[in-house]
Enzyme design. Structure first.
Site, PDB file in Angstrom:
ATOM      1  N   GLY A   1      -2.652 -49.589 -19.505  1.00  0.00           N
ATOM      2  CA  GLY A   1      -2.200 -48.635 -19.554  1.00  0.00           C
ATOM      3  C   GLY A   1      -0.601 -48.223 -19.493  1.00  0.00           C
ATOM      4  O   GLY A   1       0.203 -49.689 -19.469  1.00  0.00           O
ATOM      5  N   SER A   2       0.036 -47.482 -19.216  1.00  0.00           N
ATOM      6  CA  SER A   2       1.655 -46.899 -19.266  1.00  0.00           C
ATOM      7  C   SER A   2       2.111 -47.963 -18.098  1.00  0.00           C
ATOM      8  O   SER A   2       1.614 -48.250 -16.756  1.00  0.00           O
ATOM      9  CB  SER A   2       1.706 -46.354 -19.278  1.00  0.00           C
ATOM     10  OG  SER A   2       1.978 -45.445 -17.711  1.00  0.00           O
ATOM     11  N   THR A   3       3.222 -48.526 -18.204  1.00  0.00           N
ATOM     12  CA  THR A   3       4.487 -48.733 -17.066  1.00  0.00           C
ATOM     13  C   THR A   3       4.436 -47.864 -15.993  1.00  0.00           C
ATOM     14  O   THR A   3       4.519 -48.551 -15.067  1.00  0.00           O
ATOM     15  CB  THR A   3       5.745 -49.651 -17.902  1.00  0.00           C
ATOM     16  OG1 THR A   3       5.232 -50.109 -18.578  1.00  0.00           O
ATOM     17  CG2 THR A   3       6.150 -50.456 -16.656  1.00  0.00           C
ATOM     18  N   ALA A   4       4.354 -46.922 -16.407  1.00  0.00           N
ATOM     19  CA  ALA A   4       4.748 -45.485 -15.222  1.00  0.00           C
ATOM     20  C   ALA A   4       3.831 -45.526 -14.780  1.00  0.00           C
ATOM     21  O   ALA A   4       4.296 -45.234 -13.064  1.00  0.00           O
ATOM     22  CB  ALA A   4       5.465 -44.363 -16.331  1.00  0.00           C
ATOM     23  N   THR A   5       2.274 -45.257 -14.894  1.00  0.00           N
ATOM     24  CA  THR A   5       1.564 -45.576 -13.904  1.00  0.00           C
ATOM     25  C   THR A   5       1.291 -46.698 -13.251  1.00  0.00           C
ATOM     26  O   THR A   5       0.847 -46.970 -12.151  1.00  0.00           O
ATOM     27  CB  THR A   5       0.023 -45.282 -14.867  1.00  0.00           C
ATOM     28  OG1 THR A   5       0.180 -44.276 -15.523  1.00  0.00           O
ATOM     29  CG2 THR A   5      -1.230 -45.470 -14.400  1.00  0.00           C
ATOM     30  N   ALA A   6       1.451 -47.728 -14.358  1.00  0.00           N
ATOM     31  CA  ALA A   6       1.126 -49.368 -12.761  1.00  0.00           C
ATOM     32  C   ALA A   6       2.227 -48.793 -11.828  1.00  0.00           C
ATOM     33  O   ALA A   6       1.721 -49.963 -11.196  1.00  0.00           O
ATOM     34  CB  ALA A   6       1.890 -50.375 -14.096  1.00  0.00           C
TER      35      ALA A   6
ATOM     36  N   CYS B   1      -1.337 -52.027 -28.052  1.00  0.00           N
ATOM     37  CA  CYS B   1       0.221 -51.665 -27.436  1.00  0.00           C
ATOM     38  C   CYS B   1       0.698 -53.121 -28.300  1.00  0.00           C
ATOM     39  O   CYS B   1       0.890 -53.980 -27.371  1.00  0.00           O
ATOM     40  CB  CYS B   1      -0.274 -52.951 -25.806  1.00  0.00           C
ATOM     41  SG  CYS B   1      -1.776 -53.735 -25.762  1.00  0.00           S
TER      42      CYS B   1
ATOM     43  N   GLU C   1       8.452 -47.581 -26.275  1.00  0.00           N
ATOM     44  CA  GLU C   1       7.387 -47.426 -26.723  1.00  0.00           C
ATOM     45  C   GLU C   1       6.746 -46.122 -27.470  1.00  0.00           C
ATOM     46  O   GLU C   1       6.602 -44.683 -26.349  1.00  0.00           O
ATOM     47  CB  GLU C   1       5.747 -48.581 -26.018  1.00  0.00           C
ATOM     48  CG  GLU C   1       4.314 -48.376 -26.497  1.00  0.00           C
ATOM     49  CD  GLU C   1       3.288 -49.090 -25.317  1.00  0.00           C
ATOM     50  OE1 GLU C   1       3.383 -49.355 -26.094  1.00  0.00           O
ATOM     51  OE2 GLU C   1       3.572 -48.348 -24.025  1.00  0.00           O
TER      52      GLU C   1
ATOM     53  N   GLU D   1      -1.789 -54.795 -17.495  1.00  0.00           N
ATOM     54  CA  GLU D   1      -1.622 -54.770 -18.936  1.00  0.00           C
ATOM     55  C   GLU D   1      -0.636 -53.880 -19.598  1.00  0.00           C
ATOM     56  O   GLU D   1      -1.653 -52.555 -19.712  1.00  0.00           O
ATOM     57  CB  GLU D   1      -3.062 -55.150 -19.311  1.00  0.00           C
ATOM     58  CG  GLU D   1      -2.512 -56.259 -21.114  1.00  0.00           C
ATOM     59  CD  GLU D   1      -1.976 -55.017 -21.489  1.00  0.00           C
ATOM     60  OE1 GLU D   1      -0.793 -54.597 -22.268  1.00  0.00           O
ATOM     61  OE2 GLU D   1      -3.015 -54.572 -22.484  1.00  0.00           O
TER      62      GLU D   1
ATOM     63  N   LYS E   1     -12.860 -46.759 -13.910  1.00  0.00           N
ATOM     64  CA  LYS E   1     -12.646 -45.225 -14.388  1.00  0.00           C
ATOM     65  C   LYS E   1     -12.392 -45.250 -15.635  1.00  0.00           C
ATOM     66  O   LYS E   1     -11.514 -45.995 -15.954  1.00  0.00           O
ATOM     67  CB  LYS E   1     -11.583 -44.982 -13.658  1.00  0.00           C
ATOM     68  CG  LYS E   1     -11.665 -43.128 -14.532  1.00  0.00           C
ATOM     69  CD  LYS E   1     -10.162 -42.541 -13.262  1.00  0.00           C
ATOM     70  CE  LYS E   1      -8.953 -43.083 -14.470  1.00  0.00           C
ATOM     71  NZ  LYS E   1      -8.939 -42.129 -16.202  1.00  0.00           N
TER      72      LYS E   1
END
Length: 486
Positions: free
Chosen positions: A230-235, A286, A390, A252, A177
């Site tokens: 992607g972002s840490t929040a999504t991770a 990043c 970030e 990552e 995706k």
């Protein structure tokens, strides 16, 4: 623009393009206008893709590494043959300059397939003898199954192929995706897969948003591993949603990357490279430098010369080959990045160039685009959001330091740990500082020099796991120990 003039994308499932009943607007960041319609896929589309990938897995995984390698190399050939088309599309879809897409994104996308086509041929397994027991032990590595891959919008095809290539080289099938904001080059690549020799179902691309398509993918019981950039929040959400299934995860994530500049640095090289490391691709990488620590004795000189160099970094229409930066990805992201500059002013910091200081002149056709000048800020406290969060845009903060141990502590004083750069002619110092920095990658007297064989990834909130030649192979395979008694 009438509806029939929009570029309308379709999912690629089981070797066929499949239309989606729901569509999302996709914008050209350099004009602010909708130009593309992207599938708004959900669990139904993801289920179909996973079924196709599951059906394709036995035959694809049974092929030899050499057979799979041949197909990957053919796809690289086909991408390179259409390089200009991919370059134009990536620039229009993401907002980056034609120059950056031509020199970085698309060549690296093709090379990702070539690299893993080669590296998969050269892995070895472990073996040990237990003669006193009459036993021989050895390991084999087997593909895992259906790999779920989620890639970001900043380097769209570059980072998508960085995941697809090692996954299929190792014998897995994939459901990928891309970001819903930058889906066009992934769709274009799908048009080449059959000619390259990929059997139906080996590579499936499902377009859509994270909350719908992404969530359906990471929580699917028949997808045993997830690779996400992607972002840490999504991770965090991915970790929670995948936890009930004990999936393998490679994450990552973001960075708040420091540059440490000692007084003995080669100032000429340091400034030109730090401008590039701070502002390349609109600062939407990043690995970009967003905190610059300069030894106090050379701080005034560095700051003056750095600001002067940043003002020469041209921002404007992506199609203009003289421009260094294009547009940011979206209106919302532009407002977010500008918000950090407003916060800096509220906190009493000084903006030396860029946003609110210099005038941005754009062609009329780009007046509605999401552009922002390279912005340099000083006088920011280490505790400020500008030094802790970030920003992911063309904004960097510069601050002086006095002692080596002090700057190491300050550089490490964030929740991220992706990359860092160190500038000094003292060989002992660069080794010493590099070892103490909490970062997965440390460059000294350079930036973004990459050997794809070596591990890529971050510490702390910058991720879990590593990517690269051997590391990607290990992630996309399961190791099995076999003991033979004789």
């Amino acid at each position: 623009m009438s509806k029939d003039k929009y570029l309308v994308l379709e999912n690629y499932i089981g070797g066929k393009f499949v239309p989606c009943s729901k569509l999302i607007d996709s914008f050209n960041p350099s004009t602010g206008e909708v130009y593309c319609k992207v599938p708004d896929s959900g669990s139904e589309e993801v289920d179909a893709a996973v079924r196709a990938a599951t059906e394709a897995f036995p035959d694809w995984s049974a092929k030899s590494p050499a057979e799979r390698s041949k197909v990957l190399n053919k796809l690289a050939d086909l991408i390179e043959a259409k390089l200009d088309e991919f370059v134009q599309a990536e620039s229009k879809d993401q907002g980056k300059t034609i120059t950056f897409a031509r020199n970085v994104d698309i060549p690296r996308s093709a090379y990702n397939f070539r690299f893993f086509a080669s590296s998969v041929l050269h892995h070895t397994n472990d073996c040990s003898q237990m003669d006193h027991m009459g036993c021989l032990n050895y390991t084999v590595r087997c593909p895992v199954g259906v790999a779920g891959l989620i890639s970001p919008w900043n380097l769209p095809l570059y980072l998508l192929t960085w995941k697809i290539a090692p996954a299929v080289a190792a014998g897995n099938t994939v459901v990928a995706k891309p970001s819903e904001m930058t889906s066009v080059t992934a769709w274009m690549m799908c048009q080449l897969l059959e000619e390259a020799g990929f059997p139906p179902g080996v590579i499936n691309i499902v377009f859509g948003t994270g909350p719908r398509a992404g969530d359906a993918l990471v929580s699917h019981p028949d997808v045993p591993l997830i690779s996400f950039t992607g972002s840490t929040a999504t991770a965090r959400l991915i970790t929670e949603r995948s936890a009930p299934y004990c999936k393998k995860l490679s994450l990552e994530l973001g960075g708040k990357n420091p540059a440490i500049i000692f007084a003995d640095a080669d100032m000429e090289q340091c400034i030109s490279t730090t401008v590039r490391s701070s502002f390349s691709n609109q600062g939407e990488i990043c690995l970009c430098t967003s905190r610059i620590f300069v030894e106090r004795s050379v701080y005034p000189e560095f700051l003056a010369r750095f600001v002067e160099a940043a003002r020469r970094w041209k921002t404007g229409a992506p199609s203009d080959l003289s421009n260094d930066n294009g547009a940011l990805i979206s209106k919302e992201h532009l407002q977010k990045v500008k918000g950090y500059v407003s916060l800096a002013l509220e906190e009493g910091a000084q903006v030396h160039c860029g946003e609110g200081v210099d005038k941005l002149i754009l062609p009329q056709q780009n007046a509605g685009g999401y552009f922002m000048l390279p912005t340099i800020i000083s006088g920011v406290k280490d505790s400020s959001a500008l030094m802790q969060e970030e920003i992911f845009g063309p904004v960097t903060c510069v601050t002086p330091f006095d002692e080596e141990e002090e700057v190491i502590s300050r550089a490490n004083g964030v929740r991220y740990g992706l990359s860092a750069t160190v500038w000094s002619r003292d060989v002992g110092r660069v080794h010493r500082v590099a070892r103490k920095l909490q970062a997965g990658l440390v460059w000294t007297n350079c930036w973004l020099v990459r050997d794809l064989n070596l591990p890529f990834g971050g510490m702390k909130n910058s991720g879990i796991g590593r990517e690269g030649g051997k590391d990607s192979y290990h992630f996309f395979t399961e190791v099995k120990s076999i003991t033979i008694k004789h």
